[in-house]
Every structure is written in C-alpha cells, then in structure tokens.
Design an enzyme around this catalytic site. Sequence first.
Site, PDB file in Angstrom:
ATOM      1  N   ARG A 108       1.460  39.140  63.776  1.00 29.75           N
ATOM      2  CA  ARG A 108       2.264  39.161  64.991  1.00 29.75           C
ATOM      3  C   ARG A 108       2.864  40.543  65.184  1.00 29.75           C
ATOM      4  O   ARG A 108       3.553  41.060  64.313  1.00 29.75           O
ATOM      5  CB  ARG A 108       3.374  38.110  64.916  1.00 29.75           C
ATOM      6  CG  ARG A 108       4.173  37.977  66.198  1.00 29.75           C
ATOM      7  CD  ARG A 108       5.109  36.801  66.165  1.00 29.75           C
ATOM      8  NE  ARG A 108       6.086  36.893  65.096  1.00 29.75           N
ATOM      9  CZ  ARG A 108       7.101  36.041  64.933  1.00 29.75           C
ATOM     10  NH1 ARG A 108       7.224  35.028  65.766  1.00 29.75           N
ATOM     11  NH2 ARG A 108       7.957  36.178  63.952  1.00 29.75           N
ATOM     12  N   THR A 112       5.844  43.094  70.630  1.00 31.92           N
ATOM     13  CA  THR A 112       5.412  42.237  71.730  1.00 31.92           C
ATOM     14  C   THR A 112       5.416  40.750  71.367  1.00 31.92           C
ATOM     15  O   THR A 112       5.350  39.898  72.252  1.00 31.92           O
ATOM     16  CB  THR A 112       3.994  42.616  72.172  1.00 31.92           C
ATOM     17  OG1 THR A 112       3.074  42.319  71.096  1.00 31.92           O
ATOM     18  CG2 THR A 112       3.900  44.097  72.517  1.00 31.92           C
ATOM     19  N   ASP A 204      10.680  33.320  55.978  1.00 30.41           N
ATOM     20  CA  ASP A 204       9.280  33.726  56.132  1.00 30.41           C
ATOM     21  C   ASP A 204       8.443  32.952  55.127  1.00 30.41           C
ATOM     22  O   ASP A 204       8.528  33.172  53.914  1.00 30.41           O
ATOM     23  CB  ASP A 204       9.145  35.234  55.903  1.00 30.41           C
ATOM     24  CG  ASP A 204       7.754  35.733  56.222  1.00 30.41           C
ATOM     25  OD1 ASP A 204       6.788  35.289  55.559  1.00 30.41           O
ATOM     26  OD2 ASP A 204       7.619  36.586  57.116  1.00 30.41           O
ATOM     27  N   ASP A 207       6.176  35.104  52.740  1.00 27.49           N
ATOM     28  CA  ASP A 207       6.936  35.792  51.700  1.00 27.49           C
ATOM     29  C   ASP A 207       7.400  34.822  50.623  1.00 27.49           C
ATOM     30  O   ASP A 207       7.359  35.137  49.428  1.00 27.49           O
ATOM     31  CB  ASP A 207       8.149  36.503  52.311  1.00 27.49           C
ATOM     32  CG  ASP A 207       7.771  37.781  53.036  1.00 27.49           C
ATOM     33  OD1 ASP A 207       6.645  38.272  52.828  1.00 27.49           O
ATOM     34  OD2 ASP A 207       8.599  38.289  53.811  1.00 27.49           O
TER      35      ASP A 207
END
Length: 213
Positions: A108, A112, A204, A207
């Site tokens: 990602r 944006t 996350d 992670d």
Amino acid sequence: MTASPLPPIVLDHPLVQHKLTRLRQASTSTAGFRRLTRELSLLMCYEATRSLSTEPVGIETPLERMEGRQLSGKKLCFVSILRAGNGILDGMLDLVPAARVGHVGLYRDHDTLEAVEYYMKLPDDVAERDCIVVDPMLATGHSAAAAIDRIKASGVRTIIFVCLLAAPEGVACLSARHPDVQIVTCSIDRGLDEKGYIRPGLGDAGDRLFGTR
C-alpha cells in the site's frame, strides 16, 4: 443492472471472539500471535467452505458398507495476499492440505493508500477452481479489490475473501468493486484513522506475525 453486494459474514462464535481478543492484545508475543492466527484461520476456513458441494460415495466401515459424502465439483485454491496473508494460509492448509496455492504481492502506497502490485503467481488451472483469498486486514479495501481484479482476469468466477478484521470503509470498497465476492471476517471494527489503520484493530498484522515491529 448492478447486483446487490453479498452481506459480509461476521463470525460470532465464542471461540472466535475469545481468540480474537487475545490476538488484539499488545502484550501477545510474536509466537502467540502466530499461534492464534493459525487457530483462527482454521475456524474461518470452516465457515468459508460451508457451501462446498458434496456427492455420495460408498465406503466400507469396519462393521458394514454405507453411503458417505465427499467433496465434489470444483477444487479449491487459496490465494494469499503477501506478506501477511501467509499467516492465515498455513492454518487453512492444515484443514484442506490438497488445495492449490497462489500468491499476489501488493503493498500500500502510504501517500495515496492505493495498492501497488509487485508479484503474482497462480496455479495454471486456477480458472477451474473456487478461490479463497486471504489477508488478515481489510482496511481501505484497495489491496483486496486490486488482487481480486487480477484473479478474476485469470478466469476465476467464484471467490471468497477471508480476513481477521475489516473496517466499514474496506467492506464498502470491496463490495462496490466486487459485489459477488463473499467477505468472511471475525469483526468489523469502528473505522480507519488518518493513516489508514483499522481502529481499534490489532496493529500491523505482518509485523506482529513476523516479528518486524
């Protein structure tokens, strides 16, 4: 006329919600996060495969002959959205070890929030299979929708998207672009923050799965 999107399936089973609560906790270790994700993936796979068709088959038990049921029709393909999707993939393969596996690599763009593809590998006969696409988080929905764009371009017509958590924004995006894709999740959370993270979420997922936080 555009088809109405399929409503998402939210798993409210007590075991799912218990394990999800432990998964969310910041104190859960990397090893614990992996284990819980694997356990949840088994429960999600059970729900995602509920509509698979079966056919009768004659078998011999130790005591007598009987008619049982076995899977029929199209076979399965699990497609993992890299990298975090692999945390769900492993548990699903425990349940359906004969399934084929594909991978779509997306990241990602933090400016944006759009998905950028860097890798894709699907089985040669993927168009003949039902696909279950896996990614722990459905946040903005752009990555999931982009992955499904590519999978459909390979001829696949039946797709289920499975995730641990979803945001309402992600559900809306994916449902708008692919109203025929069933979403299966453990929770639809409050929403996204300014960085595109699901709140309250679980951090996350990649992670926490791979110890890179």
